[in-house]
Design an enzyme around this catalytic site. Structure first.
Site, PDB file in Angstrom:
ATOM      1  N   LYS A 206       4.877 -37.306 -28.873  1.00 36.73           N
ATOM      2  CA  LYS A 206       5.764 -38.453 -28.683  1.00 36.73           C
ATOM      3  C   LYS A 206       6.238 -38.899 -30.062  1.00 36.73           C
ATOM      4  O   LYS A 206       5.441 -39.318 -30.902  1.00 36.73           O
ATOM      5  CB  LYS A 206       5.041 -39.595 -27.964  1.00 36.73           C
ATOM      6  CG  LYS A 206       5.925 -40.818 -27.724  1.00 36.73           C
ATOM      7  CD  LYS A 206       5.156 -41.916 -27.004  1.00 36.73           C
ATOM      8  CE  LYS A 206       6.029 -43.135 -26.754  1.00 36.73           C
ATOM      9  NZ  LYS A 206       5.290 -44.211 -26.059  1.00 36.73           N
TER      10      LYS A 206
ATOM     11  N   ARG B 103      13.065 -50.193 -23.939  1.00 36.99           N
ATOM     12  CA  ARG B 103      12.392 -51.393 -24.444  1.00 36.99           C
ATOM     13  C   ARG B 103      13.096 -52.661 -23.980  1.00 36.99           C
ATOM     14  O   ARG B 103      12.460 -53.696 -23.788  1.00 36.99           O
ATOM     15  CB  ARG B 103      12.301 -51.329 -25.970  1.00 36.99           C
ATOM     16  CG  ARG B 103      11.322 -50.246 -26.431  1.00 36.99           C
ATOM     17  CD  ARG B 103      11.322 -50.025 -27.925  1.00 36.99           C
ATOM     18  NE  ARG B 103      10.380 -48.960 -28.288  1.00 36.99           N
ATOM     19  CZ  ARG B 103      10.325 -48.388 -29.480  1.00 36.99           C
ATOM     20  NH1 ARG B 103      11.151 -48.774 -30.441  1.00 36.99           N
ATOM     21  NH2 ARG B 103       9.452 -47.424 -29.717  1.00 36.99           N
TER      22      ARG B 103
ATOM     23  N   LYS C 210       8.274 -36.052 -25.721  1.00 35.17           N
ATOM     24  CA  LYS C 210       9.182 -37.192 -25.571  1.00 35.17           C
ATOM     25  C   LYS C 210       9.772 -37.512 -26.935  1.00 35.17           C
ATOM     26  O   LYS C 210       9.022 -37.635 -27.908  1.00 35.17           O
ATOM     27  CB  LYS C 210       8.413 -38.393 -25.006  1.00 35.17           C
ATOM     28  CG  LYS C 210       9.260 -39.641 -24.792  1.00 35.17           C
ATOM     29  CD  LYS C 210       8.407 -40.788 -24.228  1.00 35.17           C
ATOM     30  CE  LYS C 210       9.264 -42.035 -23.993  1.00 35.17           C
ATOM     31  NZ  LYS C 210       8.462 -43.154 -23.481  1.00 35.17           N
TER      32      LYS C 210
END
Length: 426
Positions: free
Chosen positions: A293, A303, A346
């Site tokens: 990640k 977010r 990711k």
């Protein structure tokens, strides 16, 4: 009165010597008439079939029977002449290249392209991320067109129902936690009656056959917005955070989660979570580790959706440097040794090389997360008619599969599955 009905000789031979399936008559399949009405209907049916066959003509205008008779006698018609399509005027006349191999031969028709396609994608490869909140109404997410914070009692169930209807059976949950429940230690993360455990129990009750993935990290529950506990000097505390994550994972497993997914990037958390799950008897609960990640700028819309931006600083001390390639191998080796069941990369499209790196160096299933920034860029460009949204969506998912991803977490999951099912996506 069956005895009063007569058949032409050819018909009698056909009916007495053949069954209803074209084989020798046997048992109940014999076409010998038993009652008057049955024979009359049979005679009509046979006559109709003969008339229909006689009406069928070859392109030459001759009947099928005439063509078959010629074929038996060895008289075959000449094939049509080969006509080569003409090139446009001005095309140079050249001698063909002396080439033994021409790869385009395998791409010359849709049937050949489909036969030799190396990578495929189906709804079974897709996992749909879902944002949930405590409210009753669904709230649109401005930075992610088409996505909502779903009311956990109603909107969530409706979305899961629609996704299952087109073959999507995997769902990962991300909660929007009220500020009043957030703290620096993120204790709400392991509240057995919290938003995520309640949602898991509801989903498994309504749809027991789906696969429920969860997110294991403190950022939705942290008043600091970080994935771990923040010391007063701004340092993210590793081992203390892992202790909290273990309690969070066990709480999710207790609620019925099928796969817990630590996304925090703390060192050693996969092994600690595996030990905690096994100690509580959850040996069958899988771990999908966010192995690679990266500290990416593609997470912005996500977010906003969860209101989980860090209150200060960034996440570069625990998420990976986007410039690093070999470092992913270190994370892969650690997660495999600690008992991860699935390895995740990711973001997705900007990190296709990392997906392939993990695929080539691990036998475990590989997951890719097509993150919010990737989704929103395609949506925005599609809305501005700069691209064909549907085609780019499907190509992007195929690229993730080609790179080596077994499953793809994507906000396009339901829309893409609709296309794969042969339905309109909009």
């Amino acid at each position: 009165m069956a005895s009063a009905v007569s058949f032409p000789p050819a018909n009698v031979q056909m009916l007495q010597g053949r069954s209803c399936h074209g084989h020798a008559a046997f048992g109940s399949c014999s076409a010998v008439p038993r009652t008057g009405p049955r024979v009359r209907s049979t005679a009509v049916r046979v006559s109709s079939e003969q008339e229909a066959a006689a009406a069928v003509r070859a392109p030459s205008g001759r009947s099928i029977e005439e063509c078959e008779a010629d074929a038996v006698a060895g008289r075959f018609p000449a094939p049509p002449p080969l006509v080569r399509p003409k090139a446009p005027e001005g095309t140079p006349r050249i001698r063909p290249l002396d080439m033994e191999k021409r790869p385009r031969r395998n791409r010359k028709s849709p049937a050949l392209r489909a036969a030799f396609q190396e990578t495929t994608i189906s709804p079974a490869n897709l996992v749909l991320p879902l944002f949930i909140h405590e409210g009753e109404e669904d709230a649109p997410i401005g930075a992610m067109p088409g996505c909502f914070r779903l009311g956990w009692r109603h909107g969530l169930l409706d979305e899961v129902y629609k996704a299952r209807d087109v073959g999507v059976n995997g769902f990962v949950l991300f909660p929007k936690i009220p500020d009043a429940l957030k703290s620096q230690s993120g204790d709400e993360a392991y509240n057995d009656n919290g938003l995520v455990p309640r949602t898991i129990r509801l989903l498994k009750d309504k749809f027991p056959d789906i696969v429920v993935y969860t997110d294991v990290a403190l950022d939705p529950y942290s008043s600091d917005g970080h994935d771990g506990i923040v010391r007063e000097d701004g340092v993210i505390m590793n081992d203390e955070t892992v202790y909290q994550l273990c309690k969070q994972a066990v709480s999710q497993a207790r609620a019925g989660a099928d796969v817990v997914s630590p996304s925090d990037m703390m060192d050693g958390r996969v092994g600690a979570i595996r030990a905690a799950l096994d100690a509580e008897g959850f040996h069958d609960v899988s771990i999908m580790s966010y192995t690679a990640k990266y500290a990416s700028s593609f997470y912005g819309p996500f977010r906003e959706a969860l209101d989980s931006n860090p209150r200060f600083g960034d996440k570069k001390t625990y998420q990976m440097n986007p410039a690093n390639y070999r470092e992913a191998l270190l994370e892969t080796a650690a997660d495999e040794a600690e008992g991860a069941d699935i390895l995740l990369v990711k973001p997705g499209l900007p990190y296709l090389d990392i997906i392939r790196l993990l695929r080539d160096n691990s036998a475990l299933p590989i997951a890719a997360y097509q993150v919010s920034g990737e989704y929103s860029m395609i949506k925005a460009a599609g809305a501005l008619k700069m691209i064909d949204e549907e085609k780019v969506m499907m190509e992007s998912l195929m690229c993730l599969r080609r790179a080596g991803a077994d499953i793809i977490l994507t906000y396009f999951a339901r829309q893409a599955a609709t296309v794969l099912c042969g339905m309109r996506s909009k």
